[in-house]
Design a protein around this motif. Structure first.
Motif, PDB file in Angstrom:
ATOM      1  N   MET A 135       0.714  -1.178   0.113  1.00  0.00           N
ATOM      2  CA  MET A 135      -0.083   0.055  -0.221  1.00  0.00           C
ATOM      3  C   MET A 135       0.841   1.374  -0.085  1.00  0.00           C
ATOM      4  SD  MET A 135      -3.216   0.863   2.821  1.00  0.00           S
ATOM      5  CE  MET A 135      -4.579   1.626   1.657  1.00  0.00           C
ATOM      6  N   THR A 136       0.707   2.130  -0.910  1.00  0.00           N
ATOM      7  CA  THR A 136       1.258   3.633  -0.846  1.00  0.00           C
ATOM      8  C   THR A 136       1.176   4.360   0.428  1.00  0.00           C
ATOM      9  OG1 THR A 136       0.375   3.684  -3.202  1.00  0.00           O
ATOM     10  CG2 THR A 136       1.489   5.617  -2.328  1.00  0.00           C
ATOM     11  N   ASN A 137       2.344   4.777   0.925  1.00  0.00           N
ATOM     12  CA  ASN A 137       2.514   5.476   2.068  1.00  0.00           C
ATOM     13  C   ASN A 137       1.959   6.883   1.762  1.00  0.00           C
ATOM     14  OD1 ASN A 137       4.113   3.723   3.097  1.00  0.00           O
ATOM     15  ND2 ASN A 137       5.912   4.336   2.390  1.00  0.00           N
ATOM     16  N   LEU A 138       1.162   7.412   2.816  1.00  0.00           N
ATOM     17  CA  LEU A 138       0.376   8.559   2.865  1.00  0.00           C
ATOM     18  C   LEU A 138       1.187   9.528   3.804  1.00  0.00           C
ATOM     19  CD1 LEU A 138      -1.831  10.268   1.754  1.00  0.00           C
ATOM     20  CD2 LEU A 138      -3.139   9.354   3.453  1.00  0.00           C
ATOM     21  N   TRP A 139       1.784  10.695   3.287  1.00  0.00           N
ATOM     22  CA  TRP A 139       2.317  11.449   4.125  1.00  0.00           C
ATOM     23  C   TRP A 139       1.502  13.097   4.085  1.00  0.00           C
ATOM     24  CZ3 TRP A 139       7.852  11.004   1.550  1.00  0.00           C
ATOM     25  CH2 TRP A 139       8.279   9.890   1.886  1.00  0.00           C
ATOM     26  N   VAL A 140       1.658  13.826   5.159  1.00  0.00           N
ATOM     27  CA  VAL A 140       0.820  15.159   4.985  1.00  0.00           C
ATOM     28  C   VAL A 140       1.879  16.116   5.231  1.00  0.00           C
ATOM     29  CG1 VAL A 140      -1.436  14.349   5.271  1.00  0.00           C
ATOM     30  CG2 VAL A 140       0.035  15.124   7.285  1.00  0.00           C
ATOM     31  N   ALA A 141       1.867  17.410   5.024  1.00  0.00           N
ATOM     32  CA  ALA A 141       2.738  18.383   5.305  1.00  0.00           C
ATOM     33  C   ALA A 141       1.836  19.644   5.710  1.00  0.00           C
ATOM     34  CB  ALA A 141       3.768  18.927   4.278  1.00  0.00           C
ATOM     35  N   ILE A 142       2.154  20.256   7.102  1.00  0.00           N
ATOM     36  CA  ILE A 142       1.565  21.321   7.440  1.00  0.00           C
ATOM     37  C   ILE A 142       2.372  22.250   7.836  1.00  0.00           C
ATOM     38  CG2 ILE A 142      -0.512  20.175   8.028  1.00  0.00           C
ATOM     39  CD1 ILE A 142       0.257  19.713  11.008  1.00  0.00           C
ATOM     40  N   PRO A 143       1.900  23.642   7.997  1.00  0.00           N
ATOM     41  CA  PRO A 143       3.114  24.753   8.301  1.00  0.00           C
ATOM     42  C   PRO A 143       3.358  24.851   9.691  1.00  0.00           C
ATOM     43  CG  PRO A 143       1.043  25.466   7.806  1.00  0.00           C
ATOM     44  CD  PRO A 143       0.677  24.167   7.341  1.00  0.00           C
ATOM     45  N   ASP A 144       4.218  25.270  10.301  1.00  0.00           N
ATOM     46  CA  ASP A 144       4.517  25.889  11.839  1.00  0.00           C
ATOM     47  C   ASP A 144       3.714  26.800  12.289  1.00  0.00           C
ATOM     48  OD1 ASP A 144       5.772  27.603  10.274  1.00  0.00           O
ATOM     49  OD2 ASP A 144       7.720  27.291  11.255  1.00  0.00           O
TER      50      ASP A 144
ATOM     51  N   ILE B  54      -0.020   7.896  -8.705  1.00  0.00           N
ATOM     52  CA  ILE B  54       0.171   7.497  -7.348  1.00  0.00           C
ATOM     53  C   ILE B  54       0.238   6.045  -7.501  1.00  0.00           C
ATOM     54  CG2 ILE B  54      -1.257   6.559  -5.471  1.00  0.00           C
ATOM     55  CD1 ILE B  54      -2.792   9.290  -5.622  1.00  0.00           C
ATOM     56  N   LYS B  55      -0.239   5.515  -8.566  1.00  0.00           N
ATOM     57  CA  LYS B  55      -0.072   3.848  -8.826  1.00  0.00           C
ATOM     58  C   LYS B  55       1.358   3.618  -8.899  1.00  0.00           C
ATOM     59  CE  LYS B  55      -1.774   0.173 -12.012  1.00  0.00           C
ATOM     60  NZ  LYS B  55      -2.111  -0.145 -13.103  1.00  0.00           N
ATOM     61  N   ASN B  56       2.103   4.435  -9.775  1.00  0.00           N
ATOM     62  CA  ASN B  56       3.696   4.197  -9.846  1.00  0.00           C
ATOM     63  C   ASN B  56       4.619   5.066  -8.614  1.00  0.00           C
ATOM     64  OD1 ASN B  56       3.200   3.036 -12.515  1.00  0.00           O
ATOM     65  ND2 ASN B  56       2.514   4.807 -13.097  1.00  0.00           N
ATOM     66  N   SER B  57       4.181   5.334  -7.769  1.00  0.00           N
ATOM     67  CA  SER B  57       4.866   6.010  -6.642  1.00  0.00           C
ATOM     68  C   SER B  57       4.649   5.032  -5.314  1.00  0.00           C
ATOM     69  CB  SER B  57       4.158   7.281  -6.333  1.00  0.00           C
ATOM     70  OG  SER B  57       4.245   8.203  -7.480  1.00  0.00           O
ATOM     71  N   GLU B  58       5.724   5.376  -4.455  1.00  0.00           N
ATOM     72  CA  GLU B  58       5.739   4.645  -3.324  1.00  0.00           C
ATOM     73  C   GLU B  58       5.336   5.456  -2.026  1.00  0.00           C
ATOM     74  OE1 GLU B  58      10.049   3.832  -2.229  1.00  0.00           O
ATOM     75  OE2 GLU B  58      10.207   2.512  -3.988  1.00  0.00           O
ATOM     76  N   ASN B  59       4.899   6.672  -2.475  1.00  0.00           N
ATOM     77  CA  ASN B  59       4.621   7.706  -1.213  1.00  0.00           C
ATOM     78  C   ASN B  59       3.743   8.818  -1.925  1.00  0.00           C
ATOM     79  OD1 ASN B  59       6.559   6.566   0.519  1.00  0.00           O
ATOM     80  ND2 ASN B  59       7.883   7.724  -0.840  1.00  0.00           N
ATOM     81  N   VAL B  60       2.710   9.392  -1.169  1.00  0.00           N
ATOM     82  CA  VAL B  60       1.853  10.326  -1.602  1.00  0.00           C
ATOM     83  C   VAL B  60       1.909  11.327  -0.459  1.00  0.00           C
ATOM     84  CG1 VAL B  60      -0.662  11.330  -2.175  1.00  0.00           C
ATOM     85  CG2 VAL B  60       0.098   8.845  -2.703  1.00  0.00           C
ATOM     86  N   LEU B  61       2.397  12.478  -0.909  1.00  0.00           N
ATOM     87  CA  LEU B  61       2.427  13.732   0.040  1.00  0.00           C
ATOM     88  C   LEU B  61       1.474  14.749  -0.249  1.00  0.00           C
ATOM     89  CD1 LEU B  61       4.197  15.451   2.058  1.00  0.00           C
ATOM     90  CD2 LEU B  61       5.632  16.056   0.241  1.00  0.00           C
ATOM     91  N   VAL B  62       0.530  15.101   0.614  1.00  0.00           N
ATOM     92  CA  VAL B  62      -0.344  16.127   0.523  1.00  0.00           C
ATOM     93  C   VAL B  62       0.189  17.397   1.314  1.00  0.00           C
ATOM     94  CG1 VAL B  62      -2.724  16.676   0.703  1.00  0.00           C
ATOM     95  CG2 VAL B  62      -2.031  14.448   0.318  1.00  0.00           C
ATOM     96  N   ILE B  63       0.378  18.397   0.706  1.00  0.00           N
ATOM     97  CA  ILE B  63       0.839  19.822   1.306  1.00  0.00           C
ATOM     98  C   ILE B  63      -0.273  20.807   1.447  1.00  0.00           C
ATOM     99  CG2 ILE B  63       2.598  21.527   1.078  1.00  0.00           C
ATOM    100  CD1 ILE B  63       4.059  20.070  -0.827  1.00  0.00           C
TER     101      ILE B  63
END
Length: 279
Positions: A1-10, A213-222
């Motif tokens: 399963m693809t790793n899901l990451w998020v990025a939020i600001p300080d 996403i199908k061809n990625s190891e990770n998904v990063l949502v900013i």
């Protein structure tokens, strides 16, 4: 399963006035990320916003605290100012937050989160079973670690678990980065989705997103800050690096703004239903 990451600001807490409200908002981030199996939360510096210098410390501390199983919190978190309102925050109750268990029922192969303890030169782990368990491996006193039991009671022993030993969602890690640009320049095999009111409608990007996403190891949502969008923050830092996808997740919104905690929950829900569940 693809790793899901998020990025939020300080600066994520800059629109809240009290520590209580800030603490509640952080808990909403933690809950949303846990619901949708986020494995990593990046906190990036927002160079455009003004915020209290204590906010980033509060943000990372409570995020990490809420991801920690209850039986380890007193071990890892002494009384501290940042956790003043921890008692009113809703628990995550993710799979790695194991309930109390009779040590006699633990089986070889079971996995728990623990903390390494060094006693008279020997290594043990505190895993919430009422007594320390001998630990086979290396590690420093006080280190948080996932362990797999290699033998049952009364000869219970444990070793560090690998990703192959864990079959459930096991929480998120929190990392801090100096900027979005630094973050984007340091990741590979990752589909990057920036959320923005100025982006294209999600439906118009769905097919391309799904293929990427199908061809990625990770998904990063900013996500942007309460006062500035992702496109503004990136423009301040660099004109060369841009996210692969800039997407508007809430077209035709009736409110003037979408609060950050609402954006995180809504965006992850939409992605989960439309794209991530396919992979």
């Amino acid at each position: 399963m693809t790793n899901l990451w998020v990025a939020i600001p300080d600066s994520a807490l800059s629109d809240e006035q009290t520590k209580r409200d800030k603490s509640v908002k952080i808990a909403q981030f933690a809950r949303a990320c846990s619901i949708f199996r986020v494995k990593r939360i990046y906190i990036y510096h927002d160079p455009l916003s003004q915020f209290e210098k204590e906010d980033p410390v509060l943000l990372r501390t409570i995020l990490r605290y809420l991801d920690t199983p209850q039986y380890l919190r007193r071990v890892l978190y002494p009384r501290m100012n940042e956790l003043e309102f921890a008692g009113i925050l809703h628990p995550i109750k993710a799979p790695h937050h194991r309930p109390p268990q009779d040590i006699k029922t633990v089986r070889a192969g079971d996995v728990r989160t623990g903390v390494i303890a060094k006693v008279k030169g020997a290594l043990f782990v505190e895993v919430g079973l009422g007594s320390l368990v001998p630990f086979d491996g290396e590690g420093s006193d006080g280190k948080k670690v996932n362990v797999k039991f290699t033998s049952p009671h009364p000869h219970l022993r444990a070793m560090e678990a690998t990703e192959l030993d864990i079959f459930e969602y096991w929480g998120y890690e929190v990392k801090e980065v100096p900027s979005i640009v630094k973050l984007l320049s340091g990741i590979e095999k990752t589909t990057v989705i920036a959320t923005s009111r100025k982006g294209g409608f999600i439906k118009n990007n769905e097919a391309k997103l799904a293929e990427s996403i199908k061809n990625s190891e990770n998904v990063l949502v900013i996500f942007g800050s309460p006062k500035h969008g992702v496109h503004e923050i990136i423009a301040k830092e660099s004109s060369n690096i841009k996210p692969e996808f800039m997407v508007n997740m809430f077209p035709n919104q009736a409110t003037e703004t979408v609060r950050l905690e609402e954006a995180v929950l809504g965006t992850l829900a939409i992605l989960n239903a439309s794209i991530l569940s396919r992979n």
